[in-house]
Design an enzyme around this catalytic site. Structure first.
Site, PDB file in Angstrom:
ATOM      1  N   TYR A  92       0.365  -4.373  -2.501  1.00  0.00           N
ATOM      2  CA  TYR A  92       0.632  -3.245  -3.397  1.00  0.00           C
ATOM      3  C   TYR A  92       2.055  -3.288  -3.941  1.00  0.00           C
ATOM      4  O   TYR A  92       3.006  -3.581  -3.216  1.00  0.00           O
ATOM      5  CB  TYR A  92       0.459  -1.925  -2.647  1.00  0.00           C
ATOM      6  CG  TYR A  92      -0.976  -1.522  -2.449  1.00  0.00           C
ATOM      7  CD1 TYR A  92      -1.828  -1.323  -3.535  1.00  0.00           C
ATOM      8  CD2 TYR A  92      -1.483  -1.321  -1.171  1.00  0.00           C
ATOM      9  CE1 TYR A  92      -3.146  -0.947  -3.344  1.00  0.00           C
ATOM     10  CE2 TYR A  92      -2.800  -0.941  -0.966  1.00  0.00           C
ATOM     11  CZ  TYR A  92      -3.627  -0.753  -2.063  1.00  0.00           C
ATOM     12  OH  TYR A  92      -4.920  -0.377  -1.879  1.00  0.00           O
TER      13      TYR A  92
ATOM     14  N   LYS B  20       0.120  14.166  28.998  1.00  0.00           N
ATOM     15  CA  LYS B  20      -0.240  14.917  27.783  1.00  0.00           C
ATOM     16  C   LYS B  20      -0.570  13.941  26.652  1.00  0.00           C
ATOM     17  O   LYS B  20      -0.229  12.755  26.735  1.00  0.00           O
ATOM     18  CB  LYS B  20       0.911  15.840  27.392  1.00  0.00           C
ATOM     19  CG  LYS B  20       2.198  15.110  27.035  1.00  0.00           C
ATOM     20  CD  LYS B  20       3.389  16.064  26.961  1.00  0.00           C
ATOM     21  CE  LYS B  20       4.648  15.328  26.550  1.00  0.00           C
ATOM     22  NZ  LYS B  20       5.861  16.133  26.790  1.00  0.00           N
TER      23      LYS B  20
HETATM   24  C1  LIG Z   1       6.763  15.487  27.643  1.00  0.00           C
HETATM   25  C2  LIG Z   1       7.436  16.237  28.729  1.00  0.00           C
HETATM   26  C3  LIG Z   1       7.895  15.570  29.888  1.00  0.00           C
HETATM   27  C4  LIG Z   1       7.923  14.070  29.998  1.00  0.00           C
HETATM   28  O1  LIG Z   1       9.041  13.616  29.234  1.00  0.00           O
HETATM   29  P1  LIG Z   1       9.388  12.069  29.106  1.00  0.00           P
HETATM   30  O2  LIG Z   1      10.637  12.063  28.300  1.00  0.00           O
HETATM   31  O3  LIG Z   1       8.260  11.436  28.399  1.00  0.00           O
HETATM   32  O4  LIG Z   1       9.574  11.537  30.485  1.00  0.00           O
HETATM   33  C5  LIG Z   1       8.380  16.345  30.933  1.00  0.00           C
HETATM   34  N1  LIG Z   1       8.444  17.691  30.834  1.00  0.00           N
HETATM   35  C6  LIG Z   1       8.051  18.361  29.718  1.00  0.00           C
HETATM   36  C7  LIG Z   1       8.166  19.843  29.675  1.00  0.00           C
HETATM   37  C8  LIG Z   1       7.553  17.658  28.635  1.00  0.00           C
HETATM   38  O5  LIG Z   1       7.178  18.317  27.524  1.00  0.00           O
END
Ligand SMILES: *Cc1c(COP(=O)(O)O)cnc(C)c1O
Length: 346
Positions: free
Chosen positions: A242, A33
């Site tokens: 800054y 994702k």
């Molecule tokens: C993002 C996500 C994962 C992966 O989690 P990590 O902590 O990055 O391994 C797995 N399952 C769901 C539902 C997620 O949203």
């Protein structure tokens, strides 16, 4: 070159996946994702598929469509947000598998795409996505008749192995899925490390693939090298940047480098961040600007470094996260669009 170079080691992504895969007897998926946590879903997705990953997870159908274009037919692409209004054509055309989160989504899915694959997401206590126990018992029989490809839930505290929530969610997941034949999945990276009780049929590592905690043994994936635009010499008592927040206390040499908070170098990490020239650490001098950072290179052997490194063997995403008061996930997903991306090891 006026922009930083982000080097992404696809070989390390694959090695991390293989290490996590070895820890279980379950199928190991890949969570890609948010553009593979900012590292590029096409390249990362293809490298993982070549290494044998058969199931992927994305947050939204749009991400699933991009991944399908990169991978072609074959791999399973699961969508955490389920079947949202307006997603039907994309789910059908791109052969996506929505993880259904509610009765409303279930109805939408079976009415719009009867016979099209789907999974079920259950809420076991995180109260974020998925059906709660009461909703699930009401629709369970109808849903199971349609042969879901996966029943999944997500742990809230898996990065804290001693947290009581882990066992509690495990028990709830068992209660909610007792007697079900469909494959089950509970584990993110953290829960893979909790041990076999959490693995079920499929695991879903994300951050561990990309070199982040809680997978402490992970190989580092991202390195970031930033070009020096100019260097200048200051006498004692001059100010930098800054707000005049840095005042030299000795004759100093300052390098100005081509990255800033617009590139995901979170401003809050300012005073705690360092840049590296090979093994030598150079502190940030004053505030991080939008496109620039001033670095105190007074003690550096080389008075004219061409580049300074923000991510390197001495400083990984979790070191930077610590400096910024955040987590490695946010450092990765903030990596700038202006960086020149270079892929190696794929
Ligand atoms: C993002 C996500 C994962 C992966 O989690 P990590 O902590 O990055 O391994 C797995 N399952 C769901 C539902 C997620 O949203």
């Amino acid at each position: 070159m006026g922009t930083a170079t982000l080097t992404i080691d696809l070989g390390a992504v694959v090695a991390n996946w293989q290490q996590l895969d070895k820890r279980t007897s379950a199928e190991t998926a890949g969570v890609v994702k948010a553009d593979a946590y900012g590292l590029g879903v096409e390249r990362v997705g293809r490298a993982l598929a070549r290494a044998g990953v058969r199931s992927f997870f994305v947050a939204a159908a749009e991400e699933g469509a991009s991944l399908r274009e990169a991978l072609g037919p074959g791999p399973v692409i699961n969508v955490f947000s389920g079947h949202m209004r307006g997603d039907t054509d994309m789910i059908a055309d791109m052969a996506l598998t929505p993880m259904i989160n509610s009765l409303e989504q279930l109805v939408r899915h079976v009415e719009a795409l009867p016979g099209h694959m789907f999974g079920i997401q259950l809420d076991t206590g995180m109260n974020r996505l998925g059906m709660e126990a009461a909703e699930w018992s009401a629709v369970r029989d109808i849903a199971l008749e349609q042969s879901p490809t996966l029943i999944m839930s997500h742990p809230a505290c898996a990065d804290e192995p001693d947290h009581a929530m882990n066992a509690q969610q495990l028990t709830t997941f068992h209660e909610m899925t007792e007697g079900i034949e469909a494959p089950r999945s509970l584990a993110n990276t953290g829960a893979i490390l909790l041990g076999g009780d959490y693995h079920f049929d499929l695991t879903r590592p994300g951050i561990g693939l990309y070199g982040g905690l809680p997978f402490a043994e992970a190989s580092s994936v991202a390195s970031l090298s930033v070009p020096v635009i100019q260097c200048r010499d200051l006498v004692e008592g001059e100010t930098v940047g800054y707000g005049n927040s840095f005042i030299t206390t000795r004759p100093s040499r300052i390098a100005t480098i081509a990255a800033g908070y617009a590139d995901g170098v979170i401003r809050a990490m300012g005073p705690k961040a360092v840049l590296y020239a090979d093994d030598q650490a150079c502190p940030v001098a004053g505030r991080i600007s939008m496109d620039l950072i001033s670095v105190d290179i007074t003690d550096l052997d080389d008075p004219n470094p061409r580049t300074l490194d923000l991510l390197c063997p001495h400083q990984n995403i979790d070191t930077l996260a610590e400096a910024a008061g955040t987590i490695g996930y946010e450092i990765l997903t903030s990596l700038g669009a202006r960086y020149t991306r270079r892929y190696i090891g794929g």
